[in-house]
Motif scaffolding. Structure first.
Motif, PDB file in Angstrom:
ATOM      1  N   GLU A 104     -25.770  21.412   8.564  1.00 25.34           N
ATOM      2  CA  GLU A 104     -24.567  21.860   9.255  1.00 25.34           C
ATOM      3  C   GLU A 104     -24.853  23.186   9.932  1.00 25.34           C
ATOM      4  OE1 GLU A 104     -20.508  21.454   7.598  1.00 25.34           O
ATOM      5  OE2 GLU A 104     -20.445  23.648   7.689  1.00 25.34           O
ATOM      6  N   THR A 105     -24.472  23.278  11.199  1.00 24.77           N
ATOM      7  CA  THR A 105     -24.631  24.530  11.948  1.00 24.77           C
ATOM      8  C   THR A 105     -23.271  24.964  12.471  1.00 24.77           C
ATOM      9  OG1 THR A 105     -25.136  23.344  13.995  1.00 24.77           O
ATOM     10  CG2 THR A 105     -26.995  24.002  12.618  1.00 24.77           C
ATOM     11  N   ARG A 106     -23.044  26.281  12.454  1.00 23.20           N
ATOM     12  CA  ARG A 106     -21.791  26.854  12.947  1.00 23.20           C
ATOM     13  C   ARG A 106     -22.116  28.072  13.808  1.00 23.20           C
ATOM     14  NH1 ARG A 106     -21.046  26.309   7.517  1.00 23.20           N
ATOM     15  NH2 ARG A 106     -21.042  28.577   7.205  1.00 23.20           N
ATOM     16  N   ASP A 107     -21.411  28.192  14.909  1.00 18.38           N
ATOM     17  CA  ASP A 107     -21.555  29.337  15.794  1.00 18.38           C
ATOM     18  C   ASP A 107     -20.171  29.843  16.155  1.00 18.38           C
ATOM     19  OD1 ASP A 107     -24.572  29.564  16.761  1.00 18.38           O
ATOM     20  OD2 ASP A 107     -24.075  27.432  16.657  1.00 18.38           O
ATOM     21  N   SER A 108     -20.024  31.152  16.256  1.00 20.62           N
ATOM     22  CA  SER A 108     -18.754  31.722  16.689  1.00 20.62           C
ATOM     23  C   SER A 108     -19.007  32.984  17.500  1.00 20.62           C
ATOM     24  CB  SER A 108     -17.846  32.040  15.495  1.00 20.62           C
ATOM     25  OG  SER A 108     -18.412  33.058  14.701  1.00 20.62           O
ATOM     26  N   PHE A 109     -18.133  33.185  18.484  1.00 19.28           N
ATOM     27  CA  PHE A 109     -18.209  34.364  19.347  1.00 19.28           C
ATOM     28  C   PHE A 109     -16.816  34.962  19.462  1.00 19.28           C
ATOM     29  CE2 PHE A 109     -17.472  36.155  23.589  1.00 19.28           C
ATOM     30  CZ  PHE A 109     -18.408  37.196  23.568  1.00 19.28           C
ATOM     31  N   PHE A 110     -16.752  36.295  19.388  1.00 15.93           N
ATOM     32  CA  PHE A 110     -15.474  36.995  19.474  1.00 15.93           C
ATOM     33  C   PHE A 110     -15.618  38.194  20.402  1.00 15.93           C
ATOM     34  CE2 PHE A 110     -12.819  40.554  18.009  1.00 15.93           C
ATOM     35  CZ  PHE A 110     -11.557  39.997  18.167  1.00 15.93           C
ATOM     36  N   ALA A 111     -14.609  38.390  21.245  1.00 12.35           N
ATOM     37  CA  ALA A 111     -14.588  39.552  22.128  1.00 12.35           C
ATOM     38  C   ALA A 111     -13.168  40.094  22.184  1.00 12.35           C
ATOM     39  CB  ALA A 111     -15.064  39.190  23.527  1.00 12.35           C
ATOM     40  N   ALA A 112     -13.042  41.418  22.200  1.00 11.95           N
ATOM     41  CA  ALA A 112     -11.735  42.068  22.271  1.00 11.95           C
ATOM     42  C   ALA A 112     -11.811  43.258  23.216  1.00 11.95           C
ATOM     43  CB  ALA A 112     -11.279  42.525  20.884  1.00 11.95           C
ATOM     44  N   LEU A 113     -10.787  43.390  24.042  1.00 16.43           N
ATOM     45  CA  LEU A 113     -10.634  44.534  24.936  1.00 16.43           C
ATOM     46  C   LEU A 113      -9.277  45.171  24.635  1.00 16.43           C
ATOM     47  CD1 LEU A 113     -11.675  42.846  28.317  1.00 16.43           C
ATOM     48  CD2 LEU A 113     -13.167  44.010  26.680  1.00 16.43           C
ATOM     49  N   GLN A 114      -9.246  46.497  24.536  1.00 18.00           N
ATOM     50  CA  GLN A 114      -7.985  47.168  24.223  1.00 18.00           C
ATOM     51  C   GLN A 114      -7.851  48.457  25.034  1.00 18.00           C
ATOM     52  OE1 GLN A 114      -7.514  48.381  20.126  1.00 18.00           O
ATOM     53  NE2 GLN A 114      -5.269  48.538  20.314  1.00 18.00           N
ATOM     54  N   TRP A 115      -6.671  48.607  25.652  1.00 21.12           N
ATOM     55  CA  TRP A 115      -6.305  49.844  26.369  1.00 21.12           C
ATOM     56  C   TRP A 115      -5.057  50.393  25.710  1.00 21.12           C
ATOM     57  CZ3 TRP A 115      -2.144  51.193  29.760  1.00 21.12           C
ATOM     58  CH2 TRP A 115      -2.348  52.412  30.449  1.00 21.12           C
ATOM     59  N   GLN A 116      -5.095  51.658  25.335  1.00 21.88           N
ATOM     60  CA  GLN A 116      -4.025  52.212  24.527  1.00 21.88           C
ATOM     61  C   GLN A 116      -3.725  53.650  24.926  1.00 21.88           C
ATOM     62  OE1 GLN A 116      -4.680  53.312  20.249  1.00 21.88           O
ATOM     63  NE2 GLN A 116      -3.333  51.533  19.893  1.00 21.88           N
ATOM     64  N   THR A 117      -2.433  53.943  25.112  1.00 24.82           N
ATOM     65  CA  THR A 117      -1.946  55.308  25.301  1.00 24.82           C
ATOM     66  C   THR A 117      -0.870  55.563  24.255  1.00 24.82           C
ATOM     67  OG1 THR A 117      -0.193  54.694  26.858  1.00 24.82           O
ATOM     68  CG2 THR A 117      -2.380  55.089  27.780  1.00 24.82           C
ATOM     69  N   ASP A 118      -0.223  56.702  24.349  1.00 25.24           N
ATOM     70  CA  ASP A 118       0.810  57.013  23.372  1.00 25.24           C
ATOM     71  C   ASP A 118       1.982  56.041  23.443  1.00 25.24           C
ATOM     72  OD1 ASP A 118      -0.660  59.136  22.493  1.00 25.24           O
ATOM     73  OD2 ASP A 118       0.366  60.611  23.774  1.00 25.24           O
ATOM     74  N   ALA A 119       2.233  55.474  24.614  1.00 26.16           N
ATOM     75  CA  ALA A 119       3.405  54.622  24.775  1.00 26.16           C
ATOM     76  C   ALA A 119       3.075  53.153  24.984  1.00 26.16           C
ATOM     77  CB  ALA A 119       4.247  55.108  25.955  1.00 26.16           C
ATOM     78  N   VAL A 120       1.854  52.832  25.429  1.00 25.64           N
ATOM     79  CA  VAL A 120       1.509  51.464  25.805  1.00 25.64           C
ATOM     80  C   VAL A 120       0.254  51.027  25.058  1.00 25.64           C
ATOM     81  CG1 VAL A 120       0.933  49.908  27.707  1.00 25.64           C
ATOM     82  CG2 VAL A 120       2.515  51.820  28.080  1.00 25.64           C
ATOM     83  N   ASP A 121       0.264  49.742  24.625  1.00 25.50           N
ATOM     84  CA  ASP A 121      -0.908  49.154  23.974  1.00 25.50           C
ATOM     85  C   ASP A 121      -1.105  47.759  24.552  1.00 25.50           C
ATOM     86  OD1 ASP A 121      -2.951  48.285  22.380  1.00 25.50           O
ATOM     87  OD2 ASP A 121      -1.980  48.731  20.485  1.00 25.50           O
ATOM     88  N   ILE A 122      -2.247  47.539  25.206  1.00 19.17           N
ATOM     89  CA  ILE A 122      -2.579  46.233  25.786  1.00 19.17           C
ATOM     90  C   ILE A 122      -3.887  45.761  25.156  1.00 19.17           C
ATOM     91  CG2 ILE A 122      -3.094  44.939  27.882  1.00 19.17           C
ATOM     92  CD1 ILE A 122      -1.524  46.993  29.447  1.00 19.17           C
ATOM     93  N   ALA A 123      -3.862  44.568  24.574  1.00 20.40           N
ATOM     94  CA  ALA A 123      -5.055  44.031  23.902  1.00 20.40           C
ATOM     95  C   ALA A 123      -5.263  42.585  24.333  1.00 20.40           C
ATOM     96  CB  ALA A 123      -4.890  44.120  22.392  1.00 20.40           C
ATOM     97  N   PHE A 124      -6.502  42.256  24.622  1.00 20.49           N
ATOM     98  CA  PHE A 124      -6.892  40.883  24.947  1.00 20.49           C
ATOM     99  C   PHE A 124      -8.061  40.506  24.059  1.00 20.49           C
ATOM    100  CE2 PHE A 124      -9.856  38.052  27.138  1.00 20.49           C
ATOM    101  CZ  PHE A 124      -9.021  36.955  27.391  1.00 20.49           C
ATOM    102  N   ASP A 125      -7.997  39.309  23.450  1.00 23.48           N
ATOM    103  CA  ASP A 125      -9.143  38.859  22.664  1.00 23.48           C
ATOM    104  C   ASP A 125      -9.341  37.357  22.844  1.00 23.48           C
ATOM    105  OD1 ASP A 125      -7.269  37.631  20.992  1.00 23.48           O
ATOM    106  OD2 ASP A 125      -7.264  39.292  19.573  1.00 23.48           O
TER     107      ASP A 125
END
Length: 436
Positions: free
Chosen positions: A133-154
């Motif tokens: 059995e073989t398993r592969d996984s890939f993960f990526a996350a991008l985050q932009w954050q200020t005091d009032a705004v938080d935007i995250a994509f993964d």
């Protein structure tokens, strides 16, 4: 990971015993660049005793997190696993059954005038399996954050592949009282005389059409492919009085499983009758044992009996949108009010397909008899006799009268697979108000 056992208005509906929320890595939670590497290797002792399993396996992963600036960060991760699958199965007895005196009537084996008190294992199974059995996984996350705004994509993508070979033998038909039985060891328990050990000779003329006592070998190849893709965009902003959060996500899951199953029987005369063979067994103690006087690795003792090809395919797509608003009211009484809406659309298709053959090509022509070219290897269990691991793909050449259960509808009696196939389209909208 958050596990909610009690429902609230804010939680998505539909959880039967709870709702699970998995929070992935947020790269802005890290103050500095981080690199984590993990690896291990494993040596599998069972691989020396089973067919199809590699000697070594292991897994490795690497995670890279980098705060690019005070407001932007990224995270990347990759993992791979390669593991051997192996099982050297012990001898497994069938359930205890009374001796058969003919036409299903109980027998009086010890002659004490009581019918049906003597019981014997109805048969035995030997099983061995191996694969990878073989398993592969890939993960990526991008985050932009200020005091009032938080935007995250993964995004998370993973795949799993499994190749498994399974081989076994069933020894059946041990309950007939007319068979020769010597050296029995009887264990009395709960008013029954358990013939826990004995030597039984099964004549080859038994059970016409099924070989010697119905004894058979089963050989199965399983191939599994699964892929998952999940991605989401999360946006939130607010101040001391309000918080607004929105999520949009997409996920896709696909799986495809194929099973090739071939059965042979002890019946060298074409499926009617078979060789006489002698079984010595012990079903007592922690580890049952079994031996057979005949050479089960002799390919000429066997004939093809049945072949099946099964396939299960699934695809599931889900798109979802969610908006939540929170108004903070104070530190006592009703502290906040939450309200929002959720929408999702889902499409799923699943199919169960089968092609089977029950008529084998075993005419009197000796050139069509099974020989070593149909053998994939020899299984050598610790507590039972060695037996043949057949080449399933080669055995398929010995079958005719294929019964196709897809794509055309077969008669109703053969329609169970198609009844398990279908598709789902689902749209869901909900809105809520919650007071805390």
């Amino acid at each position: 990971v958050q596990v909610n056992k009690t429902p609230t208005a804010q939680l998505p509906e539909g959880g039967l015993s709870g709702v699970i929320n998995m929070n992935t890595i947020k790269p802005m939670d890290f103050d500095e660049r981080s690199i984590v590497v993990n690896a291990d290797i494993a040596s599998y002792g069972v691989s020396d005793d089973v067919i199809g399993a590699d000697d070594f396996g292991g897994q490795a992963s690497i995670t890279y997190i980098h705060p690019v600036s005070d407001t932007f960060a990224i995270a990347l991760s990759y993992a791979h696993a390669d593991e051997a699958l192996g099982r050297d199965g012990d001898v497994a007895p069938f359930p205890w059954q009374p001796f058969d005196g003919g036409f299903g009537a109980p027998a009086d084996v010890d002659g004490d005038g009581t019918l049906g008190e003597e019981v014997v294992p109805g048969g035995f199974t030997l099983l061995q399996e191996g694969g990878q059995e073989t398993r592969d996984s890939f993960f990526a996350a991008l985050q932009w954050q200020t005091d009032a705004v938080d935007i995250a994509f993964d995004v998370l993508a993973s795949s799993r592949e499994q190749d498994l070979e399974q081989y076994g033998v069933n020894f059946a038909g041990l309950t007939f009282s007319s068979f020769s039985l010597v050296n029995p060891v009887v264990n009395v328990r709960d008013g029954l005389d358990e013939y826990g050990a004995a030597t039984i000779t099964i004549p080859g003329t038994n059970a016409a059409g099924f070989g010697s006592g119905g004894s058979s070998s089963f050989n199965q190849l399983t191939n599994v492919d699964q892929d998952v893709l999940s991605t989401g965009l999360n946006v939130s902003f607010g101040n001391d009085d309000w918080t607004v959060a929105a999520d949009i996500s997409h996920s896709n899951a696909e799986s495809d499983e194929q099973i090739f199953d071939a059965t042979t029987h002890l019946a060298p005369t074409g499926g009617f009758g078979g060789p006489t063979f002698t079984v010595t067994y012990s079903a007592l103690g922690e580890v049952p044992t079994l031996s057979v006087a005949e050479d089960l690795t002799d390919a000429t003792l066997w004939v093809p009996r049945q072949f099946e090809e099964l396939r299960a395919a699934n695809e599931d797509d889900l798109n979802a949108l969610r908006v939540d608003l929170t108004r903070f009211l104070g530190d006592s009484g009703i502290t906040e009010i939450r309200f929002g809406a959720r929408y999702s659309e889902r499409e799923k298709a699943f199919s169960q397909l089968e092609t089977s053959a029950t008529t084998a090509l075993v005419p009197d022509d000796p050139t069509l008899a099974l020989d070593s070219s149909f053998v994939s290897g020899t299984a050598t269990p610790d507590n039972g006799p060695a037996f043949i691991a057949w080449d399933v793909n080669r055995l398929a050449e010995r079958f005719s009268s294929m019964i196709s259960q897809s794509p055309l509808p077969p008669p109703a009696g053969e329609n169970s697979r198609l009844q398990q196939s279908g598709s789902i389209e689902e749209d869901s909208f909900s809105a809520y108000v919650q007071l805390d």
